[in-house]
Design an enzyme around this catalytic site. Structure first.
Site, short mmCIF file in Angstrom:
data_model
loop_
_atom_site.label_atom_id
_atom_site.label_comp_id
_atom_site.label_asym_id
_atom_site.label_seq_id
_atom_site.Cartn_x
_atom_site.Cartn_y
_atom_site.Cartn_z
N PRO A 48 0.84 -1.20 0.00
CA PRO A 48 0.00 0.00 0.00
C PRO A 48 0.88 1.25 0.00
CG PRO A 48 0.05 -0.99 2.19
CD PRO A 48 0.76 -1.94 1.28
N MET A 49 0.65 2.15 -0.94
CA MET A 49 1.46 3.36 -1.05
C MET A 49 0.55 4.55 -1.34
SD MET A 49 4.74 2.04 -3.28
CE MET A 49 3.71 1.61 -4.70
N VAL A 50 0.54 5.53 -0.46
CA VAL A 50 -0.26 6.71 -0.65
C VAL A 50 0.23 7.45 -1.89
CG1 VAL A 50 -0.90 8.95 0.33
CG2 VAL A 50 -0.80 6.92 1.78
N CYS A 145 1.81 2.44 9.88
CA CYS A 145 2.26 3.74 9.41
C CYS A 145 2.71 4.60 10.60
CB CYS A 145 1.16 4.47 8.66
SG CYS A 145 1.68 6.09 8.06
N LYS A 186 -1.26 -5.16 8.66
CA LYS A 186 0.15 -4.85 8.37
C LYS A 186 0.70 -4.08 9.56
CE LYS A 186 3.03 -2.98 4.62
NZ LYS A 186 3.79 -1.90 5.28
N HIS A 215 6.37 -5.20 8.33
CA HIS A 215 7.42 -4.30 7.86
C HIS A 215 8.57 -4.41 8.85
CE1 HIS A 215 8.51 -0.06 6.16
NE2 HIS A 215 9.59 -0.78 6.42
N ASP A 250 12.94 -3.66 1.97
CA ASP A 250 14.17 -3.83 1.21
C ASP A 250 14.11 -4.89 0.11
OD1 ASP A 250 15.19 -1.85 2.77
OD2 ASP A 250 16.58 -3.11 3.91
N ALA A 272 7.55 -2.05 -2.04
CA ALA A 272 7.03 -0.69 -2.00
C ALA A 272 7.88 0.24 -2.87
CB ALA A 272 6.95 -0.19 -0.56
#
Length: 418
Positions: A48-50, A145, A186, A215, A250, A272
């Site tokens: 997920p990436m804003v 986040c 997540k 993460h 990574d 990501a």
């Protein structure tokens, strides 16, 4: 990660308006669709990436071989009270509030699309999940986040400090949607490995989730600091077979994913930053060239889907290649045109291309749909808790349909401009 503040919304009891537009010329069917097992434990996923993880990026990542794709985080109050609209030409589904799109998606991606939810309230989370589950393969709770926007509201990494609330939200989501719709979350690691293991056991013991993405950084850590992948193996062992564990941190591509799976014993890997730079990084032979392949293709697809120009421009500005065909000078000229354009048409003019140069998005979308259908037929029948093993199999690699190479005529045209 970048965030935009949540839109104010009605109470959790607000009703959702569903607008379906029947038409013989409509795009892919949006009124009903067949759910298939969600392969959390297979291959490589798009994180997920804003701003970056929007619809065109997700579609091209799927074409390149991503097994699942996550939406950007959407806050519960933003999705509650939305009107759902379907474009009769393209099939694009848009959730709209106050005349502004909150989320857009396409039926082609729906069987592999995971909706990431931001929430600090079980009731609001459940209400949001009930609204969106019809259009996605699964629901994911963002518990990782570290940005102030999320943490100060008790969302994201803020939930790591309140495991009871975190679990209550997961339980509320699970109870609010049909059992065939999987739930995941997540997280980030806590500074203490002991505390991390205690947290993941508590989450797994709720019996609510099918997948846990970790993460491998703590909330204060930033991307420039190496991910602590060495800590993940103990986490995988601590949850056993209860939950699929996905590594995040990574991974830069197919070969990198294989190494991470062997090192961590995770069942799958999530990408990501590398996907933000080039969503074709999922290909076994590495990413395609940005300027001669990815960018023209991305623009054509986005334009056909009527994707908002400002987001398209943002994504184009991120794209790069390890060994650009046009060289450093060519890339700078290309970026200059992108930065100066204020619309799709203006970009075409800055590139000096003929009218219709950005047409063909419909054919690109059809090709993506064909690729996904072919992969679906060749993939093993896996349930949400199944896995082909710690390493990416050759079968998985061969099921990826490699996009066509750059058109040599197009390459010459581009080189002539730059």
């Amino acid at each position: 990660m970048r965030h935009t503040p949540p839109t104010r919304s009605p109470t959790p009891d607000a009703k959702r308006t569903c607008t379906e537009i029947p038409s013989d010329k409509a795009g892919p069917s949006t009124s009903s669709w067949t759910r298939h097992p969600v392969h959390y434990g297979k291959g490589i996923h798009l994180a997920p990436m804003v701003r970056s993880g929007t619809m065109p990026t997700r579609l091209l990542a799927l074409e390149a071989g991503a097994e699942l794709v996550w939406t950007p985080e959407t806050v519960d109050r933003a999705i509650i009270g939305c009107e759902r609209r379907v474009d009769p030409k393209t099939g694009v589904i848009t959730y709209i509030k106050s005349h502004k799109p909150v989320l857009t998606l396409h039926p082609v991606e729906r069987p592999r699309l995971i909706f990431q939810l931001g929430s600090a309230n079980p009731d609001l989370a459940a209400e949001a999940a009930k609204i969106i589950y019809q259009d996605v393969a699964g629901i994911d709770l963002n518990c990782g986040c570290p940005k102030h926007f999320s943490v100060h509201a008790g969302m994201g990494a803020g939930l790591l400090l309140d495991p009871d609330k975190l679990c209550a939200i997961l339980q509320a989501i699970r109870a609010s949607i049909p059992p065939e719709v999987p739930v995941s979350c997540k997280i980030r690691m806590l500074p203490s490995q002991e505390d991390t293991l205690s947290l993941v056991r508590q989450i797994a013991d709720t019996g609510t989730i099918n997948c846990l993405t970790v993460h491998c950084r703590t909330p204060p850590m930033r991307d420039r600091e190496p991910a602590m992948k060495h800590r993940l193996k103990d986490i995988v062992q601590s949850v056993g077979k209860k939950v699929v564990v996905v590594e995040n941190g990574d991974c830069v591509g197919y070969e990198s994913a294989q190494q991470i799976l062997q090192q961590t014993t995770a069942r799958a890997v999530m990408i990501a930053r590398a996907a933000e730079a080039n969503p074709t990084c999922f290909l076994p032979d590495g990413p395609k060239d940005a300027e001669t392949y990815l960018i023209p293709r991305y623009v054509r697809l986005a334009k056909y889907l009527d994707h908002h120009w400002s987001n398209t421009k943002f994504c184009l500005a991120q794209f790069t290649s390890p060994d650009p065909h046009l060289g450093k000078h060519g890339r700078l000229e290309w970026k200059k045109a992108i930065n100066g354009a204020k619309s799709y048409e203006e970009l075409r003019l800055l590139w000096g291309k003929e009218a219709g140069f950005f047409e063909g998005g419909e054919e690109i979308l059809a090709g993506i749909q064909h690729a996904l259908r072919a992969r679906g037929r060749s993939a093993p029948e896996l349930g949400v808790l199944s896995t082909p093993g710690p390493a990416l199999s050759q079968q998985s690699a061969s099921s990826v349909i490699d996009p066509a190479p750059p058109d040599p005529i197009l390459v010459r045209e581009i080189q002539a401009v730059v």
